[in-house]
Design a protein around this motif. Structure first.
Motif, PDB file in Angstrom:
ATOM      1  N   MET B 250       9.070  -0.509  16.154  1.00 20.15           N
ATOM      2  CA  MET B 250       7.885  -0.042  16.875  1.00 20.15           C
ATOM      3  C   MET B 250       6.609  -0.808  16.550  1.00 20.15           C
ATOM      4  SD  MET B 250       7.197   3.601  15.004  1.00 20.15           S
ATOM      5  CE  MET B 250       8.740   3.945  14.161  1.00 20.15           C
ATOM      6  N   THR B 251       5.681  -0.691  17.466  1.00 25.67           N
ATOM      7  CA  THR B 251       4.306  -1.106  17.207  1.00 25.67           C
ATOM      8  C   THR B 251       3.456   0.145  17.046  1.00 25.67           C
ATOM      9  OG1 THR B 251       4.189  -1.400  19.615  1.00 25.67           O
ATOM     10  CG2 THR B 251       4.221  -3.395  18.267  1.00 25.67           C
ATOM     11  N   ASP B 252       2.341  -0.031  16.368  1.00 24.36           N
ATOM     12  CA  ASP B 252       1.365   1.048  16.229  1.00 24.36           C
ATOM     13  C   ASP B 252       0.086   0.495  16.846  1.00 24.36           C
ATOM     14  OD1 ASP B 252       0.376   3.481  15.530  1.00 24.36           O
ATOM     15  OD2 ASP B 252       0.535   3.209  13.366  1.00 24.36           O
ATOM     16  N   MET B 253      -0.509   1.245  17.739  1.00 26.92           N
ATOM     17  CA  MET B 253      -1.697   0.767  18.445  1.00 26.92           C
ATOM     18  C   MET B 253      -2.588   1.950  18.785  1.00 26.92           C
ATOM     19  SD  MET B 253      -2.141  -1.412  21.995  1.00 26.92           S
ATOM     20  CE  MET B 253      -0.731  -0.700  22.742  1.00 26.92           C
ATOM     21  N   SER B 254      -3.877   1.793  18.591  1.00 28.07           N
ATOM     22  CA  SER B 254      -4.849   2.798  19.028  1.00 28.07           C
ATOM     23  C   SER B 254      -5.914   2.132  19.864  1.00 28.07           C
ATOM     24  CB  SER B 254      -5.539   3.465  17.824  1.00 28.07           C
ATOM     25  OG  SER B 254      -4.599   4.034  16.953  1.00 28.07           O
ATOM     26  N   ARG B 255      -6.390   2.854  20.845  1.00 32.20           N
ATOM     27  CA  ARG B 255      -7.547   2.438  21.622  1.00 32.20           C
ATOM     28  C   ARG B 255      -8.460   3.646  21.772  1.00 32.20           C
ATOM     29  NH1 ARG B 255      -5.982  -1.752  20.232  1.00 32.20           N
ATOM     30  NH2 ARG B 255      -5.579  -3.650  21.450  1.00 32.20           N
TER      31      ARG B 255
END
Lengths: 389, 389
Positions: B250-255
Motif C-alpha cells: 500500500m501507499t499512504d497519502m493525505s490531502r
C-alpha cells in the motif's frame, strides 16, 4: 468527575466489572490486567491505549496512555506498563493476562510483575463475554435490524452483467450508508476479513486459508478470500455474508440468491439449511449441548442425502455456528467436538450452508439469542432462495 | 509440480528467501518459523493457514493447514504445529519465532521445539521487509497511481451539506470501485482502522487512543477514530487520509481541502507541511539518519512559529513518518528518537501535519521510495490546500 465510562453506560459497566470479578474468583485469579481492544471496550465502553486492572474483589483501575483528557478517581496516566506495579504498591498473587495478546507484550507484562503467578485472562474474558447482558443484547438486536435492512437492498443494487465484486462494493456502500461501522472485529491473528463476502457460482468452492465452509479466491493473493471477479450469470447462486457491526456489537447473517434456474439439488440444499436453522432454533435453550445441535444438523443433512455438500465441498468447515458479539468468533462454538453448553444470554450465529459444484453456495445464516426458554432470532428477513434476476 | 508460489512470483520469492536466510545468519539464528499473515504473504506470495520454515542456509519448507490443494516438493500438510519438529527430524539450535504473534501461539511453538533457543523473528522480518525489492516497489507504485486517481474524485463526490462520514463513505466507495482491496494491514494488535479517515473541522483535535497527530471522535465509542458526523461548513479544513492498498502493498497519502476561507494560519501551516515534504524529499537518501529528517522538519516548523499545532494540538504524535509496504507501520520510523538510517529500497510515508483549533487539520502526506541517490514520490497529485466548495 469521571468521564472514562461513556454516559449512559455506567450501570452496565459496573455490572460487567462484577461479572469479571466473579469469573476471576472462579478461576482462582486475584486480578486481570486487560489490554486488548475488544476486552477494553467490554470493560470500559470505549477503546483506549492502556490497561484496565480488575480485581477479584471488583476494584477497577484504568491505566491510560492515550487519549488525553480522560478523568476519574480510578484513572491514572502512564507512559509504560512497568509503572503499573509501582502505582499499585503490591503485586497480585495470581494475575490473569490475555494470552491472545502478543508474546512480546505478555513477556513484558510478566517481567513487570515479579513474583506473580500468571493465568490466561483471554480464556476468562471469553467465558464472561459469551453471556450477554440485556444491554448488550439490545445493541446486537439493533445491529440485526440494520443488517436486515441493508440486505433488503440487494435485489435493487444488483444489475445484469455485474460481477460478484461489483455487487459486493455496492452492498458495502449500502451497509456503510445505513450506519455499519465497517470494522469487522475478529479474535486472534489468523483471520483477516474486510466487510464480509459475496460468493457467486463456483468461486464458493475455492478453498480459503481459514476454517470456512466456503472461501472464494479473492481479488488478490494477499487477501485470498471472497469475490474473485466472477460475472454473475443464470444458473448461479450467490451467497451474501457480510458483517453487521452497526453498534460495536454485531450480527452475522447470510442470505442466498439465485439467477434463473439453479437446479433441484441447490434448491433442496437451501431448503435443508433453512430447515436446520428452524430445528435448532426450536431445540436450542439453556442446558442444551452445542455438539447435540451439530448432531441434529448432521442428521438432517444425512437424511436429505446432502452430506457431500454440507459445510463446504472441496474443503469443509469444522463448525456450523459460533458465538458473536464484539467479535465475530466468540463462544460458544457449535462444532462436533465442542464442550460448550448453552446458557441464557449466549448469542450464536448459525450457518448450515452447502456448496453445490457448478452452481454455488446456498443456505442461510441467522444470529439467535438464547433466551430463558428458547431462542430469539435477531436477523429477521425472508429466508428463501431469492431470485436476483 | 508446485503451485504454492503464485505464477510470476517464483524469482521474486526466491530472492526474498535468500534475504531472509541472510538476515537469519546476521542474527545468529538457524531458522525462522513464520506464521503471521503479513510475513506469510511476504515469503510465499500468498496467505495460508500454516507455517513456513526458512533456514539460514536458505532451505524453505511449507507446513500447510489450509487451503487444500497446494502442492510442491517443499509442501507438507499438517493438522497441528507439533508435527513440524517431527517432520523436520531435527530441531534447529536457534529458532526465530514471531514475537508479535500471540503469547499462546508462541508458547505452544516453543514447547514443540524442545531444546531450541528462541529469538525474536518479528524483528528479523521487520528489518528484511523494510528494504523493498524492485518487484515490491512496483506493486507500491501501482497502488500510488490508483490511490491518487481515487483522491481526484474527492471534489466531485462532495456536495454541499454533507457530513464528514458521508464524504468518507463516498470516498470508500470510490476507492473500492477503483480496485482498493479494502483491508488495511496494521502490525501489532493495538491499532484498529477501517479504510482510513476523513476529519472535518475541530473533530481533528479530538484525541485518539493511537499515536496519531489527529484522531477524530469516530461514530461510536467502540471505534473511537475518524469522522464523527460533523457537517462540512465554510471555514473548515478537511483532512483525507485513506488507505491505498490496491496490490497487497500500500501507499499512504493525505490531502487537505478547505471550504470557503479558512484563515492565514491554516493556509500557512499547510504550506509549511508541503515545504517540509519537499525539503525532506530533497534531503533523504541512503545513509541519512531518520532522526535528522525529523530535526529538519522541526526546525522548519519552529522557524514558521507553528510548533503548537505541529503533529497535533491537544495530543501530539511521536513521529512524522513511517515505513509502509504490506503493513501501514513498517520500518523505518521517522521519530526524534529513531535509530534508523535510510537505505535504498526503504519506502516511507511522510506526514508533517498540523491541527489548527477552530479550523481543522492541514498538511499533506506522501509516500516516497528511497532510491540510490534520493527519493521518488509514489503519490503524485496536487499538494495545495484545495478548495472543496
Amino acid at each position: 468527575m469521571s468521564n472514562i465510562v461513556p454516559k449512559g453506560w455506567e450501570k452496565e459497566i459496573a455490572q460487567r466489572e462484577t461479572r469479571v470479578a466473579e469469573a476471576l474468583r472462579q478461576a482462582g485469579a486475584d486480578a486481570i490486567l486487560i489490554s486488548g481492544n475488544a476486552n477494553l471496550y467490554y470493560i470500559t465502553g470505549r477503546v483506549i491505549a492502556g490497561y484496565v486492572l480488575v480485581t477479584a474483589q471488583g476494584e477497577v483501575k484504568h491505566f491510560v496512555r492515550r487519549p488525553v483528557e480522560l478523568e476519574g478517581d480510578n484513572v491514572a496516566y502512564i507512559r509504560k506498563p512497568e509503572q503499573i506495579a509501582e502505582m499499585l504498591g503490591s503485586v497480585p498473587g495470581t494475575l490473569a493476562l490475555e494470552y491472545d495478546m502478543s508474546y512480546a507484550d505478555i513477556m513484558r507484562l510478566q517481567a513487570a510483575f515479579p513474583g506473580a503467578k500468571f493465568v490466561n485472562g483471554s480464556a476468562i474474558m471469553r467465558s464472561v463475554r459469551a453471556v450477554k447482558t440485556p444491554f448488550e443484547l439490545d445493541l446486537i438486536r439493533r445491529s440485526g435490524v440494520s443488517h436486515a435492512m441493508s440486505y433488503k437492498s440487494i435485489p435493487h443494487i444488483f444489475s445484469e452483467g455485474m460481477s460478484d465484486v461489483e455487487l459486493q462494493v455496492e452492498l458495502e456502500h449500502r451497509l456503510r450508508l445505513d450506519g455499519c461501522l465497517g470494522l469487522f472485529r475478529i479474535s486472534g491473528q489468523s483471520m483477516e476479513l474486510f466487510m464480509g463476502n459475496i460468493l457467486a457460482g463456483d468461486n464458493a468452492d475455492n478453498p480459503a486459508p481459514y476454517d470456512f465452509a466456503m472461501g472464494g479466491a479473492g481479488m488478490d493473493k494477499s487477501i485470498p478470500i471472497g469475490a474473485n471477479g466472477t460475472i454473475i450469470k443464470p444458473g448461479m447462486t450467490i451467497m451474501v455474508d457480510a458483517c453487521g457491526n452497526f453498534t460495536g456489537y454485531m450480527t452475522d447473517m447470510s442470505r442466498s440468491y439465485k439467477v434463473g434456474e439453479v437446479g433441484e439439488l441447490a434448491e433442496r440444499a437451501h431448503r435443508c439449511s433453512v430447515e436446520i436453522c428452524h430445528k435448532i432454533a426450536q431445540t436450542a435453550r439453556p442446558g442444551v449441548a452445542a455438539k447435540d445441535l451439530v448432531a441434529l444438523a448432521e442428521a438432517t443433512v444425512a437424511e436429505a442425502g446432502l452430506a457431500d455438500y454440507f459445510m463446504g465441498h472441496k474443503q469443509k468447515a469444522g463448525f456450523i455456528g459460533h458465538g458473536v458479539g464484539i467479535e465475530i468468533n466468540e463462544l460458544p462454538v457449535l462444532s462436533a467436538r465442542s464442550k460448550d453448553v448453552l446458557v441464557e444470554g449466549n448469542v450464536i450465529a448459525l450457518e448450515p450452508k452447502f456448496v453445490i459444484p457448478g452452481v454455488g453456495a446456498v443456505g442461510i445464516e441467522n444470529t439467535y439469542a438464547i433466551t430463558a426458554t428458547g431462542t430469539e432470532c435477531l436477523t429477521n428477513m425472508p429466508e428463501d432462495l431469492q431470485q436476483l434476476m
